[in-house]
Design a protein around this motif. Structure first.
Motif, PDB file in Angstrom:
ATOM      1  N   SER A  54       8.579  12.308   2.797  1.00 59.21           N
ATOM      2  CA  SER A  54       8.708  13.438   2.114  1.00 59.21           C
ATOM      3  C   SER A  54       9.462  13.430   0.875  1.00 59.21           C
ATOM      4  CB  SER A  54       8.872  14.476   2.923  1.00 59.21           C
ATOM      5  OG  SER A  54       9.071  15.750   2.199  1.00 59.21           O
ATOM      6  N   GLY A  55       9.055  13.572  -0.203  1.00 55.67           N
ATOM      7  CA  GLY A  55       9.896  13.573  -1.297  1.00 55.67           C
ATOM      8  C   GLY A  55      10.034  12.190  -1.946  1.00 55.67           C
ATOM      9  N   TYR A  56       9.493  11.377  -1.397  1.00 57.64           N
ATOM     10  CA  TYR A  56       9.540   9.879  -2.133  1.00 57.64           C
ATOM     11  C   TYR A  56       8.619   9.565  -3.164  1.00 57.64           C
ATOM     12  CZ  TYR A  56      10.061   4.714  -2.106  1.00 57.64           C
ATOM     13  OH  TYR A  56      10.218   3.354  -2.450  1.00 57.64           O
ATOM     14  N   GLN A  57       9.289   8.866  -4.327  1.00 58.45           N
ATOM     15  CA  GLN A  57       8.627   8.810  -5.479  1.00 58.45           C
ATOM     16  C   GLN A  57       8.306   7.129  -5.623  1.00 58.45           C
ATOM     17  OE1 GLN A  57       7.107  10.618  -7.856  1.00 58.45           O
ATOM     18  NE2 GLN A  57       7.767  12.395  -6.396  1.00 58.45           N
ATOM     19  N   PRO A  58       7.115   6.553  -5.482  1.00 57.14           N
ATOM     20  CA  PRO A  58       6.976   5.210  -5.714  1.00 57.14           C
ATOM     21  C   PRO A  58       7.400   4.743  -6.822  1.00 57.14           C
ATOM     22  CG  PRO A  58       4.748   6.316  -4.762  1.00 57.14           C
ATOM     23  CD  PRO A  58       5.993   7.394  -5.210  1.00 57.14           C
ATOM     24  N   GLN A  59       8.126   3.508  -6.637  1.00 58.46           N
ATOM     25  CA  GLN A  59       8.612   2.668  -7.850  1.00 58.46           C
ATOM     26  C   GLN A  59       7.934   1.622  -8.306  1.00 58.46           C
ATOM     27  OE1 GLN A  59      11.527   3.943  -9.248  1.00 58.46           O
ATOM     28  NE2 GLN A  59      11.098   5.512  -7.739  1.00 58.46           N
ATOM     29  N   GLN A 110       7.352  -5.353   0.770  1.00 61.00           N
ATOM     30  CA  GLN A 110       7.804  -6.694   1.697  1.00 61.00           C
ATOM     31  C   GLN A 110       8.160  -6.022   2.983  1.00 61.00           C
ATOM     32  OE1 GLN A 110      10.521  -8.216  -1.166  1.00 61.00           O
ATOM     33  NE2 GLN A 110       8.998  -9.136  -2.141  1.00 61.00           N
ATOM     34  N   SER A 111       8.928  -6.750   3.880  1.00 62.62           N
ATOM     35  CA  SER A 111       9.534  -6.425   5.074  1.00 62.62           C
ATOM     36  C   SER A 111      10.247  -5.506   4.940  1.00 62.62           C
ATOM     37  CB  SER A 111       9.912  -7.642   5.850  1.00 62.62           C
ATOM     38  OG  SER A 111      10.470  -7.580   7.009  1.00 62.62           O
ATOM     39  N   GLY A 112      10.279  -4.343   5.599  1.00 63.66           N
ATOM     40  CA  GLY A 112      11.240  -3.155   5.577  1.00 63.66           C
ATOM     41  C   GLY A 112      10.870  -2.297   4.481  1.00 63.66           C
ATOM     42  N   GLY A 113       9.928  -2.660   3.552  1.00 62.90           N
ATOM     43  CA  GLY A 113       9.591  -1.415   2.492  1.00 62.90           C
ATOM     44  C   GLY A 113       8.731  -0.492   3.009  1.00 62.90           C
ATOM     45  N   VAL A 114       8.706   0.372   2.288  1.00 62.67           N
ATOM     46  CA  VAL A 114       7.684   1.815   2.354  1.00 62.67           C
ATOM     47  C   VAL A 114       6.421   1.291   2.871  1.00 62.67           C
ATOM     48  CG1 VAL A 114       7.546   2.544  -0.001  1.00 62.67           C
ATOM     49  CG2 VAL A 114       7.365   4.179   2.033  1.00 62.67           C
ATOM     50  N   PHE A 115       5.856   0.472   1.887  1.00 62.59           N
ATOM     51  CA  PHE A 115       4.596  -0.089   1.957  1.00 62.59           C
ATOM     52  C   PHE A 115       4.187  -1.400   2.661  1.00 62.59           C
ATOM     53  CE2 PHE A 115       4.590   2.795  -2.135  1.00 62.59           C
ATOM     54  CZ  PHE A 115       4.259   3.855  -1.549  1.00 62.59           C
ATOM     55  N   GLU A 116       5.159  -1.789   3.565  1.00 62.14           N
ATOM     56  CA  GLU A 116       5.246  -3.037   4.132  1.00 62.14           C
ATOM     57  C   GLU A 116       3.778  -3.256   4.768  1.00 62.14           C
ATOM     58  OE1 GLU A 116       7.084  -5.325   7.801  1.00 62.14           O
ATOM     59  OE2 GLU A 116       7.871  -3.579   7.341  1.00 62.14           O
ATOM     60  N   ARG A 117       3.188  -2.418   5.351  1.00 57.19           N
ATOM     61  CA  ARG A 117       2.024  -2.411   6.039  1.00 57.19           C
ATOM     62  C   ARG A 117       0.583  -2.699   5.018  1.00 57.19           C
ATOM     63  NH1 ARG A 117      -1.837   1.309   9.074  1.00 57.19           N
ATOM     64  NH2 ARG A 117      -3.128  -0.139  10.515  1.00 57.19           N
ATOM     65  N   LEU A 118       0.729  -1.972   3.974  1.00 51.86           N
ATOM     66  CA  LEU A 118      -0.033  -2.187   2.925  1.00 51.86           C
ATOM     67  C   LEU A 118      -0.098  -3.717   2.275  1.00 51.86           C
ATOM     68  CD1 LEU A 118      -2.511  -0.879   1.191  1.00 51.86           C
ATOM     69  CD2 LEU A 118      -0.514  -0.011  -0.527  1.00 51.86           C
ATOM     70  N   ASP A 157      -0.190   3.536  -0.376  1.00 48.65           N
ATOM     71  CA  ASP A 157      -0.609   3.929   0.841  1.00 48.65           C
ATOM     72  C   ASP A 157       0.030   5.277   1.025  1.00 48.65           C
ATOM     73  OD1 ASP A 157      -1.419   4.908   3.340  1.00 48.65           O
ATOM     74  OD2 ASP A 157      -0.017   3.186   4.659  1.00 48.65           O
ATOM     75  N   ARG A 158      -0.699   6.386   0.420  1.00 43.50           N
ATOM     76  CA  ARG A 158      -0.059   7.784   0.710  1.00 43.50           C
ATOM     77  C   ARG A 158       0.221   8.238   2.056  1.00 43.50           C
ATOM     78  NH1 ARG A 158      -4.313  10.785  -1.947  1.00 43.50           N
ATOM     79  NH2 ARG A 158      -3.348  10.268  -4.005  1.00 43.50           N
ATOM     80  N   ALA A 159      -0.203   7.835   2.911  1.00 37.57           N
ATOM     81  CA  ALA A 159       0.354   8.206   4.430  1.00 37.57           C
ATOM     82  C   ALA A 159       1.503   7.626   4.709  1.00 37.57           C
ATOM     83  CB  ALA A 159      -0.906   7.567   5.302  1.00 37.57           C
ATOM     84  N   ALA A 160       1.876   6.569   4.067  1.00 39.80           N
ATOM     85  CA  ALA A 160       3.264   5.935   4.433  1.00 39.80           C
ATOM     86  C   ALA A 160       4.438   6.500   3.632  1.00 39.80           C
ATOM     87  CB  ALA A 160       3.056   4.407   4.011  1.00 39.80           C
TER      88      ALA A 160
END
Length: 230
Positions: free
Chosen positions: A126-131, A138-146, A120-123
């Protein structure tokens, strides 16, 4: 209309003539591309900017990733997302560690033009690189909602999550989407013999070891997936 019957070279990532390229960069079979664009629109209506970080991957690209992992030049993770030193491993233990997150060249579903790794690019901060780690979804993760949205909605447009749960082969990959109407046909066509022929034609790192264990690899890491749900 029945799905297009891919050649052995297309199934194993050695020929990409079955693909189209979207303006956003994804390389997919046309039917999968159409459904992918509709899925992105569906996600946008819920405030999610669905984006693919990977779609088609060639045999050569997968072989390079494989080689780098065999040499310890690219990180290898265990089921707890901890780094593994593959140079301390030998034989089947080494192959098993790599196969947890990296497909064997020729056996990657990403060869088919039916698969996408998504974020989810909207989530993105700034500067974060998806791993592409389960913890991000999962819960608490940057893409939790996705991670919550995908299982609820992707089937509406023909997609499913082949690695939604760990089943003893490939690790859980909550980011991996597969377009089922075409992928099911590809899975049937990718026989053990087709895979073996691709490897003999273009040898990879740890070739002898891979061929020795190929029937087990095929059953456990190629054929074992989470089946689509209605």
């Amino acid at each position: 209309m029945s799905p297009r019957r891919l050649t052995a070279e297309q199934l194993t990532g050695q020929d990409q003539s079955h693909l189209i390229q979207l303006a956003t960069g994804e390389q997919l079979q046309a039917e999968a591309a159409n459904s992918w664009q509709k899925l992105c629109q569906r996600a946008a209506a819920d405030g999610i900017e669905l984006a693919a970080v990977s779609s088609f991957r060639s045999y050569q690209r997968q072989a390079l990733i494989w080689q780098q992992k065999c040499l310890g030049a690219r990180p290898v993770m265990d089921e707890h997302q901890q780094a593994v030193d593959v140079q301390l491993l030998t034989g089947w233990n080494k192959l098993e560690a790599i196969l947890l997150y990296s497909a064997l060249p020729g056996a990657s579903r990403h060869h088919w033009g039916t698969e996408l790794d998504v974020i989810d690019r909207a989530a993105l901060p700034s500067g974060y690189q998806p791993q592409l780690l389960p913890s991000e979804y999962q819960s608490g993760g940057v893409f939790e909602r996705l991670g919550q949205w995908l299982p609820q909605h992707v089937s509406e447009l023909g997609f499913f999550l082949p690695y939604q749960h760990y089943l003893g082969g490939v690790a859980a990959e909550p980011w991996h989407l597969s377009y089922q109407p075409l992928a099911a046909n590809c899975s049937e066509l990718l026989t053990l013999e087709v895979l073996q022929h691709a490897l003999l034609r273009q040898p990879i790192a740890e070739q002898s070891l891979v061929l020795e264990h190929l029937p087990v690899i095929y059953q456990r890491f190629v054929q074992t997936i989470c089946e689509p749900t209605a």
